[in-house]
Design an enzyme around this catalytic site. Structure first.
Site, short mmCIF file in Angstrom:
data_model
loop_
_atom_site.label_atom_id
_atom_site.label_comp_id
_atom_site.label_asym_id
_atom_site.label_seq_id
_atom_site.Cartn_x
_atom_site.Cartn_y
_atom_site.Cartn_z
N HIS A 72 0.97 -1.22 0.28
CA HIS A 72 0.01 0.19 0.01
C HIS A 72 0.97 1.18 0.20
O HIS A 72 1.48 1.55 0.80
CB HIS A 72 -0.63 0.61 1.07
N TYR A 200 -9.52 5.68 6.54
CA TYR A 200 -10.20 6.08 8.21
C TYR A 200 -11.02 7.39 8.12
O TYR A 200 -10.94 8.23 7.46
CB TYR A 200 -8.64 6.69 8.55
N PRO A 292 -5.23 0.64 18.37
CA PRO A 292 -5.49 0.65 16.86
C PRO A 292 -5.70 1.44 15.56
O PRO A 292 -4.75 1.23 14.74
CB PRO A 292 -6.47 -0.56 16.98
N LYS A 296 0.05 0.56 15.24
CA LYS A 296 1.48 0.59 15.58
C LYS A 296 1.78 -0.13 16.47
O LYS A 296 2.49 -0.84 17.14
CB LYS A 296 1.30 1.82 16.19
N TYR A 384 3.72 6.58 10.23
CA TYR A 384 2.24 5.58 9.29
C TYR A 384 3.11 4.82 9.05
O TYR A 384 3.30 3.44 9.32
CB TYR A 384 1.66 5.72 8.80
#
Ligand code: FAD
Length: 389
Positions: A72, A200, A292, A296, A384
């Site tokens: 991704h 998200y 979550p 991480k 990220y």
């Protein structure tokens, strides 16, 4: 029995540590409370940072991950029905890989078995003795008999509810905790993912996440009350709620189907310091938990494994204790940065019961700043894909 490193817990931390040590000729025994099938059945994380992928490569267990994992290059953030893209590859040169924790664990167990490394399953009453001396040992019960394992070091990789952290005296341990007043209801379904990247979503009805495991296995979450139970939520109710929280274009193409797993996870930030007491080292969820949001948890467990296996290798190969002496300090420095990112991203995306109209405006402004500001996107992307070890 004797080994060099007694590893308590056969989850991802313990298994990865065991495999990395094995590659350096350091003997380790893994003690796991559950059965192998039980551990493999736990559906949890699914987004791997480059650092964890590198450790899997170093452990010699990354072939399937590279074959079957999904690269991704970015992620989607949604707010008020609109989505924007954060391009990890363009901003950091690195992607993340979508590959389930169940698969990571399976690859590590397979590798352990291939080299006949010892794993004891269904152990009970594990206790760590003399960790503050140079001769620690571990005792445990298994199938009605009590066993003793002598070792040089103990790695406490037994998760949040394990016994390793509790072995560190209360006068030495400092714990920091923040719990969220909601949880995540997650389902796994044999349906194609709604989008080719994770979404998200911040919405008036609460947070939602569209995630995936492969082209026909999707993982979706909605923020829910802590008092909810998975059985309160029919599949139909879940899908309806998810559709209301994601942008209309995504909702329109969402393929629904029966859930094959449904669970509720609480959101908690937790750190226990120090991560070393004498010859006992804590690794992964045994020492810290993150909400979550931002994926991480597993990745931070992996960075602990990196510092610990380097320290132990330095000790055994060069007789130099510097790496183990500085393990706690090095691991915690990175742990707190992951805690900060997970906490910040959680507070950006969720609805809180006590959120005032001003708080909501701040949240919206924060998301707009992330959408419009290159420096903020850069900081997001670096966190990220994973901060360097
Ligand atoms: C429901 C849930 C969902 C999650 N979702 C995500 C996600 O989406 N993204 C993400 O990044 N992270 C997620 N996480 C976090 C991630 O799964 C963990 O960070 C990761 O599993 C940590 O690995 P670990 O090996 O340190 O601990 P664990 O995976 O907890 O493994 C610990 C092992 O120790 C064993 N054990 C416990 N006590 C004892 C004992 N006394 N003796 C012997 N063995 C013992 C346990 O059976 C277990 O196998 C999630 C966690 C949970 C609980």
């Amino acid at each position: 029995m004797r080994t060099q490193v007694a590893i308590i817990g056969g989850g991802p931390s313990g298994l990865l540590l065991g495999q990395l040590l094995h590659r350096r000729g350091i003997d380790a025994v893994v003690l796991e409370r559950k059965t192998r099938d039980y551990v493999l059945g736990r559906v949890r994380a699914g987004v791997l940072e480059a650092g964890l992928v590198g450790l899997m490569e170093e452990a010699g267990v990354a072939d399937r991950l590279h074959r079957e994992g999904y690269v991704h290059d970015g992620t989607q953030i949604a707010c008020a029905g609109e989505m924007f893209h954060i391009d990890f590859r363009a901003l950091t040169g690195k992607p993340v890989i979508v590959y389930g924790q169940t698969e990571v664990t399976r690859d590590l167990y397979d590798a352990r078995e291939a080299v006949d490394a010892r794993t004891e399953f269904e152990v009970d009453h594990v206790a760590i003795h003399d960790a503050d001396t140079e001769r620690p040992h571990v005792t445990y019960d298994q199938h009605g008999a009590t066993h003793r394992l002598d070792c040089d070091f103990v790695a406490g990789c037994d998760g949040f509810h394990g016994i390793s952290r509790q072995t560190i005296p209360l006068g030495i341990r400092r714990e920091y905790e923040k719990t969220s007043p909601f949880g995540w209801l997650g389902i796994l379904s044999r349906t194609p993912p709604v989008y080719d990247e994770l979404i998200y979503a911040n919405s008036d009805r609460g947070f939602a996440l569209c995630s995936m495991r492969n082209e026909n296995l999707s993982r979706y979450y909605v923020q829910c009350a802590l008092s909810d139970h998975p059985e309160d939520w029919t599949d139909t109710a879940f899908w309806q709620e998810l559709k209301r929280r994601i942008p209309p274009e995504a909702a329109a193409r969402l393929v629904t189907g029966p859930s094959i797993e449904k669970s509720i996870a609480p959101l908690r930030s937790f750190v226990s310091e120090p991560m070393r007491w004498g010859r006992l080292f804590l690794c992964g969820d045994a020492a810290h938990i993150v909400p979550p949001t931002g994926a991480k948890g597993l990745n931070t467990a992996a960075s602990d494994v990196h510092y610990l296996h380097r320290g132990l290798t330095q000790f055994y190969e060069d007789g130099d204790p510097e790496g183990i002496d500085r393990y706690s300090e090095r691991a915690l420095l990175r742990v707190w940065k992951a805690e900060r990112f997970s906490w910040w991203f959680s507070s950006l995306m969720h609805r809180y019961p006590d959120q005032s109209p001003f708080d909501l405006k701040m949240q919206q402004a924060d998301i707009a700043f992330l959408r419009d500001n290159a420096a903020q996107q850069q900081a997001f992307a670096e966190n990220y894909v994973g901060l360097p070890y």
